[in-house]
Design a protein around this motif. Structure first.
Motif, PDB file in Angstrom:
ATOM      1  N   PHE A  19       0.829  -1.212   0.000  1.00 17.05           N
ATOM      2  CA  PHE A  19       0.000   0.000   0.000  1.00 17.05           C
ATOM      3  C   PHE A  19       0.861   1.259   0.000  1.00 17.05           C
ATOM      4  CE2 PHE A  19      -2.180   3.483   2.063  1.00 17.05           C
ATOM      5  CZ  PHE A  19      -3.433   3.471   1.471  1.00 17.05           C
ATOM      6  N   ILE A  42      10.585  -1.414  -6.573  1.00 17.53           N
ATOM      7  CA  ILE A  42      11.243  -2.705  -6.325  1.00 17.53           C
ATOM      8  C   ILE A  42      10.394  -3.472  -5.319  1.00 17.53           C
ATOM      9  CG2 ILE A  42      13.397  -3.756  -5.491  1.00 17.53           C
ATOM     10  CD1 ILE A  42      14.461  -0.686  -6.001  1.00 17.53           C
ATOM     11  N   TYR A  46       5.253 -10.229  -1.957  1.00 13.19           N
ATOM     12  CA  TYR A  46       3.789 -10.177  -2.069  1.00 13.19           C
ATOM     13  C   TYR A  46       3.408  -9.412  -3.331  1.00 13.19           C
ATOM     14  CZ  TYR A  46       3.482 -12.264   2.438  1.00 13.19           C
ATOM     15  OH  TYR A  46       3.591 -13.168   3.455  1.00 13.19           O
ATOM     16  N   ILE A  52       1.038  -7.725   2.029  1.00 12.16           N
ATOM     17  CA  ILE A  52       0.648  -8.863   2.888  1.00 12.16           C
ATOM     18  C   ILE A  52      -0.841  -8.816   3.188  1.00 12.16           C
ATOM     19  CG2 ILE A  52       0.857  -9.810   5.232  1.00 12.16           C
ATOM     20  CD1 ILE A  52       3.753  -9.102   5.228  1.00 12.16           C
ATOM     21  N   ALA A  53      -1.318  -7.601   3.510  1.00  6.82           N
ATOM     22  CA  ALA A  53      -2.674  -7.487   4.041  1.00  6.82           C
ATOM     23  C   ALA A  53      -3.754  -7.810   3.017  1.00  6.82           C
ATOM     24  CB  ALA A  53      -2.887  -6.074   4.576  1.00  6.82           C
ATOM     25  N   ASN A  64     -10.287  -5.232   8.569  1.00  7.37           N
ATOM     26  CA  ASN A  64     -10.609  -4.978   9.972  1.00  7.37           C
ATOM     27  C   ASN A  64     -10.926  -3.505  10.222  1.00  7.37           C
ATOM     28  OD1 ASN A  64      -7.948  -3.944  10.164  1.00  7.37           O
ATOM     29  ND2 ASN A  64      -7.204  -6.014  10.541  1.00  7.37           N
ATOM     30  N   TYR A 133      14.210  -8.506  -4.525  1.00  9.64           N
ATOM     31  CA  TYR A 133      14.467  -7.847  -3.245  1.00  9.64           C
ATOM     32  C   TYR A 133      15.624  -6.869  -3.402  1.00  9.64           C
ATOM     33  CZ  TYR A 133      11.519 -11.130  -0.711  1.00  9.64           C
ATOM     34  OH  TYR A 133      10.451 -11.835  -0.245  1.00  9.64           O
ATOM     35  N   ALA A 162       9.819   1.367   1.929  1.00 10.76           N
ATOM     36  CA  ALA A 162       8.401   1.058   2.161  1.00 10.76           C
ATOM     37  C   ALA A 162       8.275  -0.452   2.322  1.00 10.76           C
ATOM     38  CB  ALA A 162       7.555   1.561   0.986  1.00 10.76           C
ATOM     39  N   GLY A 164       7.361  -2.399   4.785  1.00 11.56           N
ATOM     40  CA  GLY A 164       6.153  -2.969   5.378  1.00 11.56           C
ATOM     41  C   GLY A 164       6.363  -3.902   6.552  1.00 11.56           C
ATOM     42  N   ASP A 214      -7.226 -14.296  11.962  1.00  8.26           N
ATOM     43  CA  ASP A 214      -7.102 -14.656  10.539  1.00  8.26           C
ATOM     44  C   ASP A 214      -6.741 -16.126  10.384  1.00  8.26           C
ATOM     45  OD1 ASP A 214      -7.456 -12.044   9.965  1.00  8.26           O
ATOM     46  OD2 ASP A 214      -5.442 -11.666   9.197  1.00  8.26           O
ATOM     47  N   ASN A 392      15.016  -8.745   7.452  1.00  7.36           N
ATOM     48  CA  ASN A 392      15.024  -8.083   6.146  1.00  7.36           C
ATOM     49  C   ASN A 392      16.474  -7.657   5.857  1.00  7.36           C
ATOM     50  OD1 ASN A 392      14.823  -6.044   4.055  1.00  7.36           O
ATOM     51  ND2 ASN A 392      12.626  -5.962   4.489  1.00  7.36           N
ATOM     52  N   LEU A 394      17.956  -5.942   3.633  1.00  4.08           N
ATOM     53  CA  LEU A 394      18.200  -4.524   3.351  1.00  4.08           C
ATOM     54  C   LEU A 394      18.286  -3.715   4.645  1.00  4.08           C
ATOM     55  CD1 LEU A 394      18.271  -2.066   1.359  1.00  4.08           C
ATOM     56  CD2 LEU A 394      15.791  -1.998   1.612  1.00  4.08           C
ATOM     57  N   THR A 448      -0.009   2.258  11.185  1.00  2.00           N
ATOM     58  CA  THR A 448      -0.309   0.868  10.869  1.00  2.00           C
ATOM     59  C   THR A 448      -1.336   0.700   9.755  1.00  2.00           C
ATOM     60  OG1 THR A 448       0.004   0.399  13.212  1.00  2.00           O
ATOM     61  CG2 THR A 448      -1.054  -1.324  11.919  1.00  2.00           C
ATOM     62  N   ALA A 449      -2.406   1.483   9.849  1.00  2.00           N
ATOM     63  CA  ALA A 449      -3.559   1.194   8.994  1.00  2.00           C
ATOM     64  C   ALA A 449      -3.761   2.293   7.944  1.00  2.00           C
ATOM     65  CB  ALA A 449      -4.809   1.063   9.853  1.00  2.00           C
ATOM     66  N   LEU A 453      -1.826   5.773   6.895  1.00  2.00           N
ATOM     67  CA  LEU A 453      -0.796   5.550   5.858  1.00  2.00           C
ATOM     68  C   LEU A 453      -1.077   6.365   4.598  1.00  2.00           C
ATOM     69  CD1 LEU A 453      -0.194   1.696   6.199  1.00  2.00           C
ATOM     70  CD2 LEU A 453       0.946   3.567   7.390  1.00  2.00           C
TER      71      LEU A 453
HETATM   72  C1  FAD Z   1      -2.784  -9.515   7.825  1.00  2.00           C
HETATM   73  C2  FAD Z   1      -2.962  -8.028   7.862  1.00  2.00           C
HETATM   74  C3  FAD Z   1      -4.221  -7.484   7.696  1.00  2.00           C
HETATM   75  C4  FAD Z   1      -4.403  -6.101   7.718  1.00  2.00           C
HETATM   76  N1  FAD Z   1      -5.653  -5.595   7.534  1.00  2.00           N
HETATM   77  C5  FAD Z   1      -5.816  -4.248   7.494  1.00  2.00           C
HETATM   78  C6  FAD Z   1      -7.109  -3.675   7.254  1.00  2.00           C
HETATM   79  O1  FAD Z   1      -8.105  -4.374   7.118  1.00  2.00           O
HETATM   80  N2  FAD Z   1      -7.206  -2.327   7.209  1.00  2.00           N
HETATM   81  C7  FAD Z   1      -6.118  -1.509   7.376  1.00  2.00           C
HETATM   82  O2  FAD Z   1      -6.260  -0.284   7.306  1.00  2.00           O
HETATM   83  N3  FAD Z   1      -4.895  -2.024   7.609  1.00  2.00           N
HETATM   84  C8  FAD Z   1      -4.720  -3.362   7.667  1.00  2.00           C
HETATM   85  N4  FAD Z   1      -3.472  -3.884   7.896  1.00  2.00           N
HETATM   86  C9  FAD Z   1      -2.344  -2.957   8.046  1.00  2.00           C
HETATM   87  C10 FAD Z   1      -1.526  -2.970   6.744  1.00  2.00           C
HETATM   88  O3  FAD Z   1      -0.241  -3.317   7.144  1.00  2.00           O
HETATM   89  C11 FAD Z   1      -1.565  -1.646   6.017  1.00  2.00           C
HETATM   90  O4  FAD Z   1      -2.903  -1.316   5.710  1.00  2.00           O
HETATM   91  C12 FAD Z   1      -0.789  -1.642   4.690  1.00  2.00           C
HETATM   92  O5  FAD Z   1      -1.204  -2.691   3.883  1.00  2.00           O
HETATM   93  C13 FAD Z   1       0.709  -1.662   4.872  1.00  2.00           C
HETATM   94  O6  FAD Z   1       1.316  -1.557   3.614  1.00  2.00           O
HETATM   95  P1  FAD Z   1       2.896  -1.482   3.419  1.00  2.00           P
HETATM   96  O7  FAD Z   1       3.138  -1.085   2.025  1.00  2.00           O
HETATM   97  O8  FAD Z   1       3.494  -0.638   4.477  1.00  2.00           O
HETATM   98  O9  FAD Z   1       3.440  -2.945   3.740  1.00  2.00           O
HETATM   99  P2  FAD Z   1       3.246  -4.364   3.069  1.00  2.00           P
HETATM  100  O10 FAD Z   1       1.854  -4.588   2.685  1.00  2.00           O
HETATM  101  O11 FAD Z   1       3.864  -5.309   4.045  1.00  2.00           O
HETATM  102  O12 FAD Z   1       4.117  -4.308   1.728  1.00  2.00           O
HETATM  103  C14 FAD Z   1       5.511  -4.250   1.701  1.00  2.00           C
HETATM  104  C15 FAD Z   1       6.002  -4.942   0.455  1.00  2.00           C
HETATM  105  O13 FAD Z   1       7.420  -4.731   0.335  1.00  2.00           O
HETATM  106  C16 FAD Z   1       8.060  -5.959   0.076  1.00  2.00           C
HETATM  107  N5  FAD Z   1       9.442  -5.847   0.543  1.00  2.00           N
HETATM  108  C17 FAD Z   1       9.901  -5.797   1.808  1.00  2.00           C
HETATM  109  N6  FAD Z   1      11.247  -5.656   1.822  1.00  2.00           N
HETATM  110  C18 FAD Z   1      11.633  -5.611   0.530  1.00  2.00           C
HETATM  111  C19 FAD Z   1      12.902  -5.485  -0.099  1.00  2.00           C
HETATM  112  N7  FAD Z   1      14.017  -5.367   0.623  1.00  2.00           N
HETATM  113  N8  FAD Z   1      12.951  -5.484  -1.438  1.00  2.00           N
HETATM  114  C20 FAD Z   1      11.822  -5.604  -2.180  1.00  2.00           C
HETATM  115  N9  FAD Z   1      10.589  -5.738  -1.632  1.00  2.00           N
HETATM  116  C21 FAD Z   1      10.499  -5.735  -0.290  1.00  2.00           C
HETATM  117  C22 FAD Z   1       7.201  -6.960   0.841  1.00  2.00           C
HETATM  118  O14 FAD Z   1       7.439  -8.289   0.478  1.00  2.00           O
HETATM  119  C23 FAD Z   1       5.810  -6.448   0.465  1.00  2.00           C
HETATM  120  O15 FAD Z   1       5.442  -6.905  -0.811  1.00  2.00           O
HETATM  121  C24 FAD Z   1      -3.281  -5.258   7.921  1.00  2.00           C
HETATM  122  C25 FAD Z   1      -2.009  -5.821   8.113  1.00  2.00           C
HETATM  123  C26 FAD Z   1      -1.854  -7.187   8.078  1.00  2.00           C
HETATM  124  C27 FAD Z   1      -0.461  -7.765   8.274  1.00  2.00           C
END
Ligand code: FAD
Length: 474
Positions: A19, A42, A46, A52-53, A64, A133, A162, A164, A214, A392, A394, A448-449, A453
């Motif tokens: 996200f 990059i 996922y 992941i979410a 949620n 990665y 980013a 995650g 979950d 991780n 990196l 977090t959510a 974000l």
């Molecule tokens: C199971 C779950 C359910 C959730 N449900 C909700 C919800 O219903 N509503 C809500 O608002 N929030 C929810 N959340 C919170 C959720 O984390 C955020 O909404 C949002 O999806 C976070 O996005 P992100 O991009 O930070 O991380 P992520 O979704 O974790 O994405 C990060 C991406 O970067 C990749 N990555 C990591 N390191 C590297 C690297 N070194 N090189 C290349 N790629 C890399 C990962 O593999 C992944 O693809 C949930 C979280 C989880 C874990």
């Protein structure tokens, strides 16, 4: 960000395409009249945009957070609800905003937003996707060299971390041998942990929060009929979003956060309102909801001792009221509890030994020892926060050479609260390295959510855009 030649594209590397990474890229791409930029996205692990979410292992898993709060754009609050109106078949269209759609549906929404933004053909905005990665970043004068794990490298003017959600940490006090046991599942988000189930043996889940819920849903959907045990120190149960009680609304969260509030004052104020709400038989959740947008201000006003005290004594309580689940999921969980197919223990695991077809575990539940055998242990304790322990590569590399440092209370990456500019181990602010998402937890606490974000993504993109203008000589 500094460029030597004018009107050359500014290279922006976004590491992580969940996200946060994708929304930041969308804001950059949607900005009118940007000087030439090349975005390097990059992502591995996922699916792009979904992370992941929103690429969950189980079809029935719901968001949620209600649909009405899940717009990707804070300034168009009903954007997701509008999308659902044309892209879903909910029975009660008038209740879309308070309903919970599936996480897969939300993943499709994000993927569509990404595809639309990335497929716009504009000469001055280009995108390269890397399905790999990133393993390290090397500084080269004003540039950053991003090293990918297949030895490919790319040069960037600015990089955004980013990355995650990290895997959960290995549970404290557990024998190290468990780590390599074939019956231990460290990644609760991978499908493998809910598949290939034996019919005759129980399962133990470590953790009692959203990830546990979950996993239980996933096991149930896969037809698992034996008992699922869960264990956590307090055994708190998550509450549903919908409460039968009338909401208690007599609290002014903005006023609380507008002055420097100490932890003690905050706890006193909260308890005062909690008691009144209990006397009136009203729901305390509106208090939590109204505080949430202000928690970054409140957190930043705490001194280090208060932050640590909050983490040590109040974090679990806060988590148990702050995280809530959709009523449909709550209903299934309670049904499984009533049938004794879901048993929650409060205590900790003190030993585990591999058997031929599973593990023998011993729990210490307030002095009472419980021993039983299970076919697997699934770690659902939630994402690890300490960057040096995330696994991780990196983040480990950047941490070891001091390019990033741990945030307050060892949570996430130390950064500027306004725009996520990374603060090095020597306390200097970097102008070309940024962080977004849950690695800002130590800095902002609530990071977090989607509701917070999406604001971060827009702010970060705007900050980078102003840097791009300055650097490009426009
Ligand atoms: C199971 C779950 C359910 C959730 N449900 C909700 C919800 O219903 N509503 C809500 O608002 N929030 C929810 N959340 C919170 C959720 O984390 C955020 O909404 C949002 O999806 C976070 O996005 P992100 O991009 O930070 O991380 P992520 O979704 O974790 O994405 C990060 C991406 O970067 C990749 N990555 C990591 N390191 C590297 C690297 N070194 N090189 C290349 N790629 C890399 C990962 O593999 C992944 O693809 C949930 C979280 C989880 C874990």
């Amino acid at each position: 960000m500094a460029l030597t030649e004018t009107h050359q594209p500014v290279n922006i590397a976004i590491i992580g395409g969940g996200f946060c990474g994708v929304l930041t890229a969308i804001h950059l791409l949607n900005h009118q009249c940007l000087p030439p930029v090349h975005i390097h996205l990059i992502n591995k692990g996922y699916p792009i945009a979904k992370g992941i979410a929103y690429a969950p292992h189980t079809a029935s898993l719901l968001l949620n957070v209600p649909n009405g709060r899940m717009s990707a754009f804070a300034d168009i609050p009903d954007h997701y609800v509008q999308w659902l109106q044309t892209n879903s078949s909910f029975d009660h269209q008038d209740e879309l905003a308070i309903a919970f759609s599936t996480r897969r549906q939300y993943g499709n929404y994000l993927a569509q937003l990404w595809n639309e933004a990335a497929s716009k053909k504009e000469e001055n905005k280009t995108v390269t996707l890397y399905n790999n990665y990133a393993g390290d970043i090397i500084e080269d004068n004003n540039k950053l060299i991003i090293q990918l794990c297949d030895h490919q490298t790319l040069r960037a003017d600015v990089a955004i971390l980013a990355t995650g959600n990290a895997l959960p940490r290995f549970p404290d006090g557990m024998p190290v041998s468990l780590k390599s046991s074939e019956y231990y599942f460290e990644d609760p988000w991978k499908k493998g942990c809910i598949e290939n189930l034996k019919t005759e043996k129980d399962i133990l889940i470590i953790g009692n929060g959203l990830t546990m819920t979950d996993t239980v849903m996933g096991l149930a959907e896969n037809g698992f009929k034996q008992t699922i045990h869960t264990i956590s120190p307090n055994g708190y149960r998550l509450k549903p979003w919908a409460e039968a009680k009338k909401p208690y609304t007599d609290v002014d969260a903005a006023a609380i956060s507008s002055r420097e509030t100490t932890l003690l004052e905050l706890v006193k104020t909260f308890n005062k309102h909690r008691k009144i709400a209990t006397q009136l038989n009203q729901s305390i959740y509106p208090i939590i909801d109204s505080l949430r947008p202000h928690t970054p201000n409140i957190w930043q006003a705490f001194n280090s001792r208060e932050k640590q005290q909050f983490i040590s004594y109040l974090n679990t309580h806060w988590g148990s009221v702050r995280h809530r689940i959709p009523p449909e999921m709550q209903h299934l969980i309670e049904q499984l509890r009533a049938e004794k197919r879901l048993i929650t223990h409060s205590g900790r695991i003190i030993s585990s030994n591999d058997l031929q077809d599973g593990l023998n575990v011993t729990l210490n539940c307030n002095g009472q020892l419980k021993q039983f055998s299970v076919q697997r242990i699934i770690n659902c304790t939630g994402p690890e926060n300490h960057i040096s322990k995330t696994g991780n590569k990196l983040l480990n590399n950047l941490y070891n050479k001091g390019l990033i440092s741990a945030g307050p209370c060892n949570m996430g990456i130390h950064a500027h609260p306004e725009n996520g500019q990374v603060i090095n181990a020597d306390q200097s602010l970097r102008s070309n390295l940024f962080v977004i998402g849950n690695n800002l937890k130590g800095t902002l606490w609530e990071s977090t959510a989607v509701p917070e974000l999406r604001v971060q993504a827009k702010k970060l993109a705007q900050h980078i855009i102003s840097g791009v203008y300055a650097a490009s000589g426009y």
